[in-house]
Design an enzyme around this catalytic site. Structure first.
Site, PDB file in Angstrom:
ATOM      1  N   LYS A 105       0.820  -1.212   0.000  1.00 57.82           N
ATOM      2  CA  LYS A 105       0.000   0.000   0.000  1.00 57.82           C
ATOM      3  C   LYS A 105       0.860   1.271   0.000  1.00 57.82           C
ATOM      4  CE  LYS A 105      -4.123  -2.103   0.824  1.00 57.82           C
ATOM      5  NZ  LYS A 105      -3.813  -3.531   0.953  1.00 57.82           N
TER       6      LYS A 105
HETATM    7  C1  LIG Z   1      -4.463  -4.639   0.514  1.00 56.91           C
HETATM    8  C2  LIG Z   1      -3.701  -5.888   0.480  1.00 56.91           C
HETATM    9  C3  LIG Z   1      -4.001  -6.894  -0.448  1.00 56.91           C
HETATM   10  C4  LIG Z   1      -5.171  -6.809  -1.395  1.00 56.91           C
HETATM   11  O1  LIG Z   1      -5.046  -5.788  -2.340  1.00 56.91           O
HETATM   12  P1  LIG Z   1      -6.336  -5.258  -3.141  1.00 56.91           P
HETATM   13  O2  LIG Z   1      -5.855  -4.109  -3.938  1.00 56.91           O
HETATM   14  O3  LIG Z   1      -7.327  -4.847  -2.085  1.00 56.91           O
HETATM   15  O4  LIG Z   1      -6.847  -6.390  -3.948  1.00 56.91           O
HETATM   16  C5  LIG Z   1      -3.169  -8.006  -0.473  1.00 56.91           C
HETATM   17  N1  LIG Z   1      -2.143  -8.141   0.383  1.00 56.91           N
HETATM   18  C6  LIG Z   1      -1.840  -7.203   1.289  1.00 56.91           C
HETATM   19  C7  LIG Z   1      -0.689  -7.417   2.208  1.00 56.91           C
HETATM   20  C8  LIG Z   1      -2.592  -6.042   1.368  1.00 56.91           C
HETATM   21  O5  LIG Z   1      -2.283  -5.100   2.269  1.00 56.91           O
END
Ligand SMILES: *Cc1c(COP(=O)(O)O)cnc(C)c1O
Length: 471
Positions: free
Chosen positions: A112
């Site tokens: 993120k």
């Molecule tokens: C947010 C997240 C995901 C999923 O990503 P999306 O964009 O919501 O599909 C997968 N793994 C981790 C560690 C995340 O923080």
């Protein structure tokens, strides 16, 4: 570049307006009016460039003239300057044809950060230029909230309210949100699931009077700028492994469908992506949808990969818009069916279009632990549970073709030490940049899963009444 709503009833907006709005006023999501193409020779040349240079070149056509190239490159350099790895998103080879794309070298140890660090700088730039103020409301299954706190803490023109499901995220995730000690950061534990948090956010955004009053912005993965930033690493990883001359495949641990949609964007921009593998944990709505054509949530089951404990994948709407031939009436009909009956069915042509590029596999808890164990035994590599779900799905798809398979490593193992210890009997080493969150004092409030309660807290604590907010 102009952006249009998937529901077709909101104004088209330029990049800066889409950045600040997040969700369209008709409840839809913004996609670019057309997909710019990155020509093959430009894809080839990415292989020799820094991540910052590559990112500026890929993002520029989707931003347009609102940010000059040099300024954009400087913002990107600042955003990734805090990353612990020079390459920002390095590739690690796991097997002869299987690679890991490590996306966890940012300040909160999850992918993120790649989008959120840049989003913080882009929003700050826009607000400084206009003199406006904004209130960010975000629902999180753990990692988004932490990344948002790191990106927005102590920003003068921004108040941040983070809703997380009480007791359903890891202690480190909670502490990353609650120990910032910043006066503009307001973490809220909601007694419910992530889907409850997301429903509250949607309700408050659809209250247009309140949305205007508070100057609400969304930085969930529904915000286009996040997807934009994530598109970059699909290009850089593919170019490193031989694109555009050799097609590649990606396996993506998926929850809200933001990250994998960024892969689809790269594909639409001309990157030779042969397959996008949706990796789900026990919460497998997308795997079931690809198998049956019916999109139908079930109750959310808590797993060792909490950031994927989601049954309503918001960004799937962007894909529906594309595979329906950008038919916003069709998207409205599906979304209304979903609102009223709790499910919808894809047409045969929509399902065929999705299956043409996507595959989906589910990895349950036992399999996820088995992947972690097997990988550790064979290579010494510690994968976090989200990453393990991706590797599990990648392995099942691997024999389908000879194209390199790149599994996305979305979180650092140290973020989920209990799950790793259970699976491999070893506790991952804590990186230095996480130590302060373990020592800090926590501040947050706890609320029932009711939008009225959250609205009152935002009115009480937000600073939007003090000055002009964005509209
Ligand atoms: C947010 C997240 C995901 C999923 O990503 P999306 O964009 O919501 O599909 C997968 N793994 C981790 C560690 C995340 O923080």
């Amino acid at each position: 570049m102009l952006y249009i709503s998937t529901r077709g009833r909101a104004a088209s907006l330029d990049f800066e307006a889409v950045l600040l709005a997040g969700l369209a006023r008709d409840g839809g999501l913004y996609n670019p009016e057309s997909w710019p193409r990155i020509p093959p020779e430009d894809v080839s040349s990415l292989a020799g460039q820094s991540y910052v240079e590559a990112a500026a070149r890929i993002m520029q056509p989707l931003i347009g003239e609102q940010i000059a190239f040099d300024e954009l490159r400087a913002l990107i350099a600042a955003a990734y300057g805090r990353f612990a790895h020079q390459a920002v998103a390095p590739l690690v080879q796991l097997d002869s044809n299987l690679w890991l794309l490590e996306l966890f070298h940012g300040p909160t140890l999850a992918f993120k950060d790649l989008a959120m660090q840049l989003l913080g700088l882009l929003m700050d730039r826009s607000l400084k230029r206009s003199g406006d103020r904004t209130t960010i409301l975000v629902a999180t299954s753990g990692d988004t909230g932490a990344a948002a706190v790191e990106a927005f803490k102590n920003r003068e023109a921004i108040d941040l309210f983070v809703l997380f499901p009480d007791g359903r995220i890891s202690e480190i995730q909670r502490r990353q949100m609650t120990t910032s000690d910043a006066a503009n950061v307001h973490p809220i534990a909601v007694k419910g699931t992530f889907d409850d948090c997301q429903a509250i956010v949607k309700t408050l955004f659809s209250d247009l009077a309140f949305r205007d009053e508070a100057g609400l912005s969304a930085v969930n993965s529904i915000n286009w700028a996040r997807i934009l930033a994530q598109t970059v690493y699909y290009f850089t990883a593919a170019a490193a492994l031989g694109a555009p001359h050799r097609p590649v495949r990606f396996a993506v641990p998926t929850g809200n469908f933001g990250d994998i949609f960024a892969g689809y964007v790269a594909f639409r921009m001309g990157l030779p992506v042969e397959r996008l593998v949706i990796a789900t944990n026990t919460n497998d709505i997308l795997a079931r949808t690809l198998a049956t054509g019916r999109y139908e949530p079930r109750a959310v089951v808590p797993t060792s990969s909490p950031s994927m404990d989601i049954q309503v994948s918001s960004n799937f709407e962007r894909l529906l818009f594309e595979v329906s031939g950008r038919d916003s009436e069709r998207v409205n009909a599906l979304m209304n069916a979903f609102k009223e009956g709790g499910a919808f069915a894809l047409s045969e042509s929509e399902l065929a279009a999705i299956r043409g590029i996507f595959a989906a596999h589910r990895c349950d808890e036992a399999e996820t632990a088995e992947v972690m164990r097997r990988l550790y035994r064979r290579t010494g590599y510690l994968a976090d549970p989200h990453t393990a779900v991706g590797i599990g799905a990648a392995e099942r798809e691997l024999a389908q073709s000879a194209a390199p398979m790149i599994a996305l490593a979305t979180a650092h193992p140290a973020k989920f030490p209990e799950a790793i210890e259970r699976a491999v009997g070893r506790v991952p080493q804590m990186p230095e940049r996480l130590e302060h969150v373990l020592a800090g004092r926590e501040t947050y409030i706890t609320l029932e899963p009711e939008s009225d309660a959250v609205r009152s807290v935002i009115r009480d604590r937000g600073r939007f009444a003090e000055s002009r907010t964005i509209r």
